[in-house]
Scaffold this motif. Structure first.
Motif, PDB file in Angstrom:
ATOM      1  N   VAL A   1       3.364  -9.747 -10.296  1.00 28.85           N
ATOM      2  CA  VAL A   1       3.427  -8.281 -10.272  1.00 28.85           C
ATOM      3  C   VAL A   1       4.896  -7.889 -10.335  1.00 28.85           C
ATOM      4  N   GLY A   2       5.303  -7.276 -11.431  1.00 27.48           N
ATOM      5  CA  GLY A   2       6.697  -6.909 -11.625  1.00 27.48           C
ATOM      6  C   GLY A   2       6.914  -5.409 -11.661  1.00 27.48           C
ATOM      7  N   ASN A   3       8.177  -5.014 -11.633  1.00 34.52           N
ATOM      8  CA  ASN A   3       8.621  -3.621 -11.652  1.00 34.52           C
ATOM      9  C   ASN A   3       8.151  -2.867 -10.409  1.00 34.52           C
ATOM     10  N   LEU A   4       8.137  -3.561  -9.278  1.00 33.68           N
ATOM     11  CA  LEU A   4       7.747  -2.931  -8.019  1.00 33.68           C
ATOM     12  C   LEU A   4       8.889  -2.084  -7.467  1.00 33.68           C
ATOM     13  N   ALA A   5       8.536  -0.952  -6.889  1.00 33.95           N
ATOM     14  CA  ALA A   5       9.528  -0.161  -6.159  1.00 33.95           C
ATOM     15  C   ALA A   5       9.987  -1.002  -4.965  1.00 33.95           C
ATOM     16  N   HIS A   6      11.233  -0.886  -4.607  1.00 37.54           N
ATOM     17  CA  HIS A   6      11.777  -1.704  -3.516  1.00 37.54           C
ATOM     18  C   HIS A   6      11.161  -1.368  -2.167  1.00 37.54           C
ATOM     19  N   SER A   7      10.473  -0.227  -2.074  1.00 37.12           N
ATOM     20  CA  SER A   7       9.860   0.171  -0.802  1.00 37.12           C
ATOM     21  C   SER A   7       8.442  -0.368  -0.616  1.00 37.12           C
ATOM     22  N   VAL A   8       7.864  -1.016  -1.636  1.00 38.18           N
ATOM     23  CA  VAL A   8       6.501  -1.552  -1.529  1.00 38.18           C
ATOM     24  C   VAL A   8       6.499  -2.733  -0.560  1.00 38.18           C
ATOM     25  N   THR A   9       5.493  -2.756   0.329  1.00 47.51           N
ATOM     26  CA  THR A   9       5.384  -3.833   1.320  1.00 47.51           C
ATOM     27  C   THR A   9       4.320  -4.850   0.896  1.00 47.51           C
ATOM     28  N   ASN A  10       4.342  -6.008   1.548  1.00 42.71           N
ATOM     29  CA  ASN A  10       3.315  -7.028   1.298  1.00 42.71           C
ATOM     30  C   ASN A  10       1.922  -6.456   1.540  1.00 42.71           C
ATOM     31  N   GLU A  11       1.770  -5.679   2.608  1.00 43.92           N
ATOM     32  CA  GLU A  11       0.465  -5.114   2.955  1.00 43.92           C
ATOM     33  C   GLU A  11      -0.005  -4.115   1.894  1.00 43.92           C
ATOM     34  N   GLU A  12       0.894  -3.300   1.372  1.00 42.86           N
ATOM     35  CA  GLU A  12       0.522  -2.347   0.317  1.00 42.86           C
ATOM     36  C   GLU A  12       0.086  -3.085  -0.947  1.00 42.86           C
ATOM     37  N   LEU A  13       0.765  -4.174  -1.259  1.00 43.41           N
ATOM     38  CA  LEU A  13       0.400  -4.976  -2.421  1.00 43.41           C
ATOM     39  C   LEU A  13      -0.982  -5.597  -2.219  1.00 43.41           C
ATOM     40  N   ARG A  14      -1.237  -6.115  -1.027  1.00 43.50           N
ATOM     41  CA  ARG A  14      -2.547  -6.692  -0.696  1.00 43.50           C
ATOM     42  C   ARG A  14      -3.645  -5.628  -0.814  1.00 43.50           C
ATOM     43  N   GLU A  15      -3.411  -4.457  -0.259  1.00 43.80           N
ATOM     44  CA  GLU A  15      -4.407  -3.377  -0.309  1.00 43.80           C
ATOM     45  C   GLU A  15      -4.723  -2.966  -1.748  1.00 43.80           C
TER      46      GLU A  15
END
Length: 89
Positions: free
Chosen positions: A5-19
């Motif tokens: 998963v690329g081009n993520l905002a730097h504020s995205v957390t592991n939990e948000e990615l999991r959700e």
């Protein structure tokens, strides 16, 4: 399946990615890669989904979708020996 998963905002957390990916099925792990020195996000991560069909649906649905104002780049992760080598400076 391991998913890049690329081009993520730097504020995205592991939990948000999991959700985000859990909407498509079971998620074994979700981790954002961070800089070793600063601890800040490097803007990409990996999600592991055990079910191939669910993983493929997640890739198809989430690639080029928007999260926190950034269009995600989502595809099946390639093993390190299959990736193009980048020059070191």
């Amino acid at each position: 399946m391991n998913i890049y998963v690329g081009n993520l905002a730097h504020s995205v957390t592991n939990e948000e990615l999991r959700e985000l990916f859990s909407e498509y099925g079971e998620v074994s792990s979700a981790s954002i890669i961070t800089d070793k020195n600063s601890g800040q996000s490097r803007g990409f991560g990996f999600v592991e989904m055990p079910n191939q069909a669910e993983a493929q649906e997640a890739i198809n649905s989430l690639n080029d979708s928007s999260l926190k104002g950034r269009n995600l780049k989502v595809n099946q992760a390639r093993p390190i020996n299959e990736r193009p080598r980048r020059p070191r400076y």
